[in-house]
Design a protein around this motif. Structure first.
Motif, PDB file in Angstrom:
ATOM      1  N   GLY A 156       1.500  18.253 -29.197  1.00 57.52           N
ATOM      2  CA  GLY A 156       2.725  17.600 -29.651  1.00 57.52           C
ATOM      3  C   GLY A 156       2.783  17.365 -31.151  1.00 57.52           C
ATOM      4  O   GLY A 156       3.788  17.668 -31.807  1.00 57.52           O
ATOM      5  N   MET A 157       1.696  16.871 -31.737  1.00 64.56           N
ATOM      6  CA  MET A 157       1.731  16.530 -33.158  1.00 64.56           C
ATOM      7  C   MET A 157       1.581  17.749 -34.060  1.00 64.56           C
ATOM      8  O   MET A 157       1.985  17.719 -35.226  1.00 64.56           O
ATOM      9  CB  MET A 157       0.638  15.494 -33.481  1.00 64.56           C
ATOM     10  CG  MET A 157       0.839  14.160 -32.780  1.00 64.56           C
ATOM     11  SD  MET A 157       2.527  13.485 -32.946  1.00 64.56           S
ATOM     12  CE  MET A 157       2.643  13.230 -34.708  1.00 64.56           C
ATOM     13  N   LYS A 169      -2.318  25.153 -41.789  1.00 68.33           N
ATOM     14  CA  LYS A 169      -2.942  23.912 -41.320  1.00 68.33           C
ATOM     15  C   LYS A 169      -2.710  23.748 -39.822  1.00 68.33           C
ATOM     16  O   LYS A 169      -3.584  23.292 -39.094  1.00 68.33           O
ATOM     17  CB  LYS A 169      -2.365  22.712 -42.073  1.00 68.33           C
ATOM     18  CG  LYS A 169      -2.622  22.729 -43.572  1.00 68.33           C
ATOM     19  CD  LYS A 169      -4.094  22.629 -43.891  1.00 68.33           C
ATOM     20  CE  LYS A 169      -4.322  22.591 -45.399  1.00 68.33           C
ATOM     21  NZ  LYS A 169      -5.770  22.536 -45.738  1.00 68.33           N
ATOM     22  N   GLY A 170      -1.498  24.135 -39.372  1.00 65.27           N
ATOM     23  CA  GLY A 170      -1.228  24.086 -37.938  1.00 65.27           C
ATOM     24  C   GLY A 170      -2.129  25.030 -37.166  1.00 65.27           C
ATOM     25  O   GLY A 170      -2.575  24.730 -36.057  1.00 65.27           O
ATOM     26  N   MET A 171      -2.393  26.189 -37.755  1.00 68.14           N
ATOM     27  CA  MET A 171      -3.301  27.135 -37.118  1.00 68.14           C
ATOM     28  C   MET A 171      -4.703  26.530 -36.987  1.00 68.14           C
ATOM     29  O   MET A 171      -5.395  26.738 -35.984  1.00 68.14           O
ATOM     30  CB  MET A 171      -3.358  28.428 -37.930  1.00 68.14           C
ATOM     31  CG  MET A 171      -4.280  29.485 -37.366  1.00 68.14           C
ATOM     32  SD  MET A 171      -4.273  31.022 -38.328  1.00 68.14           S
ATOM     33  CE  MET A 171      -5.084  30.456 -39.840  1.00 68.14           C
ATOM     34  N   SER A 216      -5.510  13.481 -38.373  1.00 66.75           N
ATOM     35  CA  SER A 216      -6.104  13.263 -39.702  1.00 66.75           C
ATOM     36  C   SER A 216      -5.259  13.897 -40.797  1.00 66.75           C
ATOM     37  O   SER A 216      -5.045  13.302 -41.864  1.00 66.75           O
ATOM     38  CB  SER A 216      -7.522  13.839 -39.746  1.00 66.75           C
ATOM     39  OG  SER A 216      -8.360  13.181 -38.821  1.00 66.75           O
ATOM     40  N   PHE A 217      -4.761  15.119 -40.539  1.00 64.66           N
ATOM     41  CA  PHE A 217      -3.933  15.780 -41.549  1.00 64.66           C
ATOM     42  C   PHE A 217      -2.625  15.031 -41.752  1.00 64.66           C
ATOM     43  O   PHE A 217      -2.193  14.816 -42.898  1.00 64.66           O
ATOM     44  CB  PHE A 217      -3.629  17.226 -41.143  1.00 64.66           C
ATOM     45  CG  PHE A 217      -2.753  17.937 -42.134  1.00 64.66           C
ATOM     46  CD1 PHE A 217      -3.298  18.483 -43.286  1.00 64.66           C
ATOM     47  CD2 PHE A 217      -1.379  18.018 -41.950  1.00 64.66           C
ATOM     48  CE1 PHE A 217      -2.485  19.123 -44.228  1.00 64.66           C
ATOM     49  CE2 PHE A 217      -0.564  18.655 -42.879  1.00 64.66           C
ATOM     50  CZ  PHE A 217      -1.122  19.203 -44.021  1.00 64.66           C
ATOM     51  N   LEU A 218      -1.980  14.623 -40.667  1.00 63.98           N
ATOM     52  CA  LEU A 218      -0.684  13.956 -40.777  1.00 63.98           C
ATOM     53  C   LEU A 218      -0.796  12.545 -41.351  1.00 63.98           C
ATOM     54  O   LEU A 218       0.215  11.957 -41.741  1.00 63.98           O
ATOM     55  CB  LEU A 218       0.005  13.910 -39.402  1.00 63.98           C
ATOM     56  CG  LEU A 218       0.517  15.264 -38.905  1.00 63.98           C
ATOM     57  CD1 LEU A 218       0.996  15.168 -37.462  1.00 63.98           C
ATOM     58  CD2 LEU A 218       1.637  15.794 -39.796  1.00 63.98           C
ATOM     59  N   ARG A 219      -1.993  12.004 -41.418  1.00 59.16           N
ATOM     60  CA  ARG A 219      -2.204  10.714 -42.069  1.00 59.16           C
ATOM     61  C   ARG A 219      -2.774  10.881 -43.481  1.00 59.16           C
ATOM     62  O   ARG A 219      -2.955   9.895 -44.200  1.00 59.16           O
ATOM     63  CB  ARG A 219      -3.142   9.843 -41.236  1.00 59.16           C
ATOM     64  CG  ARG A 219      -2.489   9.277 -39.980  1.00 59.16           C
ATOM     65  CD  ARG A 219      -3.422   8.322 -39.246  1.00 59.16           C
ATOM     66  NE  ARG A 219      -3.798   7.177 -40.073  1.00 59.16           N
ATOM     67  CZ  ARG A 219      -3.055   6.077 -40.234  1.00 59.16           C
ATOM     68  NH1 ARG A 219      -1.868   6.001 -39.644  1.00 59.16           N
ATOM     69  NH2 ARG A 219      -3.490   5.091 -40.982  1.00 59.16           N
ATOM     70  N   GLY A 220      -3.054  12.122 -43.864  1.00 56.12           N
ATOM     71  CA  GLY A 220      -3.668  12.369 -45.162  1.00 56.12           C
ATOM     72  C   GLY A 220      -2.669  12.581 -46.287  1.00 56.12           C
ATOM     73  O   GLY A 220      -1.446  12.597 -46.087  1.00 56.12           O
ATOM     74  N   LYS A 221      -3.201  12.793 -47.485  1.00 60.20           N
ATOM     75  CA  LYS A 221      -2.369  12.880 -48.686  1.00 60.20           C
ATOM     76  C   LYS A 221      -1.604  14.198 -48.790  1.00 60.20           C
ATOM     77  O   LYS A 221      -0.585  14.272 -49.477  1.00 60.20           O
ATOM     78  CB  LYS A 221      -3.239  12.691 -49.931  1.00 60.20           C
ATOM     79  CG  LYS A 221      -3.854  11.296 -50.032  1.00 60.20           C
ATOM     80  CD  LYS A 221      -4.698  11.173 -51.296  1.00 60.20           C
ATOM     81  CE  LYS A 221      -5.298   9.761 -51.414  1.00 60.20           C
ATOM     82  NZ  LYS A 221      -6.143   9.625 -52.632  1.00 60.20           N
ATOM     83  N   LYS A 222      -2.091  15.265 -48.144  1.00 62.67           N
ATOM     84  CA  LYS A 222      -1.441  16.565 -48.283  1.00 62.67           C
ATOM     85  C   LYS A 222      -0.135  16.672 -47.498  1.00 62.67           C
ATOM     86  O   LYS A 222       0.712  17.498 -47.814  1.00 62.67           O
ATOM     87  CB  LYS A 222      -2.401  17.672 -47.853  1.00 62.67           C
ATOM     88  CG  LYS A 222      -3.583  17.842 -48.801  1.00 62.67           C
ATOM     89  CD  LYS A 222      -4.442  19.031 -48.397  1.00 62.67           C
ATOM     90  CE  LYS A 222      -5.594  19.214 -49.386  1.00 62.67           C
ATOM     91  NZ  LYS A 222      -6.452  20.375 -49.016  1.00 62.67           N
ATOM     92  N   ALA A 223       0.017  15.860 -46.465  1.00 59.75           N
ATOM     93  CA  ALA A 223       1.248  15.901 -45.664  1.00 59.75           C
ATOM     94  C   ALA A 223       2.423  15.393 -46.497  1.00 59.75           C
ATOM     95  O   ALA A 223       2.299  14.405 -47.227  1.00 59.75           O
ATOM     96  CB  ALA A 223       1.084  15.062 -44.406  1.00 59.75           C
TER      97      ALA A 223
END
Length: 472
Positions: A156-157, A169-171, A216-223
């Protein structure tokens, strides 16, 4: 190119935007398919009980489809809304949509785990289990369902990573889990001697790692837009919008479960465990070869949704056309390969001669006219991308519930077709359902995009040169 530029789908060619997302998304989805397909490859080559074990895993497909259905309900419902609001520049609302989706995935995952564990035995027998195959199905699903929360979060995310333009990143979300699964499978299945239970344990541990990466990615600085705790508080209006738009994807997955139940129970009655095993192989092949279609249509949705929100209607039409051509060409090529080399694909999942002999003619029937399925996928992806939930839901129900399921139950009794009737239901539904879905899309969405394009086009007067005095 900056992150912001890469995620602005109103710039650059539509096809390049779609391909930029589609290539990593297709690889990601193909890797995601490996979660279950690799399990079946190993299980199908177990000594002594390979056919029964493979059939047992096949009986769990409807339950796994239910978990996937709820992940799609929220992930595929929230991400198009997220893309539309991002295209409009409403970033706070987009953030709230993503936070609400996360809460829905976690809460529903916990409830599903408890409910399915309580009713798994009658479910599996209703789905076509026999006393021989039930222990294998029970051993697999009991462990798998305990990790359903991780499955739902990762599926989902990951949609929101792709919707922000981070296809690679999704991959990685699924690559991390899939590599772990491929490594752990033979260790748990053969080295530790855990059989189907080892396959399930490897899968949920892998999905756990995928879920951790995505969050982790969606809470990180790159998102570009991050998950934040205040946005996780459920907003009834947004929840309703997510459910309405995601309902088509939910119906597609849940009707897969219905069709699988109908197929397994009918095949059990007419052909026994052997033909339930054949259907397991065909479903496995279908999952693999359908992945590029899913990748292209999934990649097209945020691109079309963004341009729709930005009132770039010509680009929406370009996205629909590009998606259609790519999917039809690909599925036609796949159909020919399956027609010419069926034993190669079947042999990936079983080395038992009886199972392989029964699967060859079944594969020829099941995949006949496979290209028509891509028209359904292209038509529905356009409807979902533009928020046309009712249209997408109708054609999901039309193909699976109104056509496939009744034909699966009825055809075996006609003209002595038997198991052949079960496999024949699929191509019939592809031609009727795919054609109806795509024609309707052309008469509704395509026409509306043409009309809106004309309405928003600059008038001829606005393009006239200014009077001479104003040019001095």
């Amino acid at each position: 190119m900056t992150n912001t530029q890469a995620s602005d789908f109103s710039k650059g060619s539509v096809s390049s935007n779609i391909l930029r997302l589609a290539l990593p998304m297709t690889v990601a989805q193909l890797i995601n398919v490996l979660y279950s397909v690799v399990d079946r490859m190993y299980i199908g080559h177990l000594p002594n009980a390979a056919a029964d074990a493979l059939t047992g895993i096949g009986l769990t497909f409807p339950i796994i489809s239910i978990v996937t259905a709820f992940a799609n309900l929220f992930g595929m419902g929230g991400s198009p809304l997220f893309s539309i609001e991002r295209g409009r520049g409403h970033l706070d609302k987009a953030r709230q949509i993503m936070g609400n989706t996360f809460s829905l995935l976690v809460g529903t995952g916990v409830v599903l785990t408890a409910v399915i564990l309580l009713i798994k035995k009658p479910l599996l027998y209703a789905f076509g289990a026999s006393d021989v195959t039930y222990p294998y199905a029970d051993g697999y699903i009991t462990i798998y369902i305990c990790g359903s929360v991780f499955v739902m979060i990762s599926l989902g995310m990951n949609q929101f990573i792709n919707a922000q333009g981070f296809g690679r990143k999704g991959m990685m979300t699924v690559l991390i889990g899939a590599v772990t699964n491929i490594v752990l499978d033979p260790i748990f299945i053969f080295v530790f001697g855990m059989g189907v239970q080892g396959a399930a344990l490897a899968t949920i541990l892998s999905q756990f790692l995928s879920a951790v990466w995505a969050v982790s990615f969606l809470r990180g600085k790159k998102a570009l837009i991050r998950i934040e705790r205040p946005a996780m508080k459920l907003n009834p209006r947004l929840v309703w919008q997510i459910l309405c738009l995601g309902f088509s994807s939910f119906v597609m997955a849940i009707t897969n479960s219905i069709v699988q139940v109908a197929c397994n129970s009918t095949l059990q009655a007419f052909g026994g465990d052997l033909y339930v095993g054949v259907m397991t192989i065909l479903n496995s092949v279908r999952e693999v070869v359908s992945t590029p279609i899913n990748g292209v249509t999934s990649a097209a949705q945020p691109v079309m949704g963004f341009n729709y929100g930005a009132q770039k209607y010509r680009r929406v039409r370009s996205g629909i056309l590009f998606t259609t051509v790519v999917c039809v060409v690909y599925t036609t090529a796949v159909w020919l390969l399956l027609l010419l080399f069926p034993r190669f694909f079947i042999g990936l999942f079983s080395s038992e001669e009886a199972l392989r002999e029964a699967a060859v003619p079944s594969m020829h029937i099941y995949f006949f006219g496979f290209f028509m399925m891509s028209l359904q996928m292209a038509g529905q992806s356009a409807a979902v991308a533009l928020g046309r939930s009712k249209q997408a839901v109708f054609f999901s129900l039309f193909r699976k519930v109104i056509i496939v399921t009744p034909l699966t139950l009825l055809l075996p009794y006609l003209f002595g077709l038997g198991v052949t009737g079960v496999f024949l239901a699929e191509p019939i539904s592809n031609f009727i359902g795919g054609g109806a879905c795509y024609i309707t899309m052309l008469l509704t969405i395509w026409r509306e995009m043409v009309r809106k394009e004309r309405e928003t086009a600059p008038s001829p007067d606005s393009q006239q040169p200014q009077p001479l005095q104003s040019q001095k």
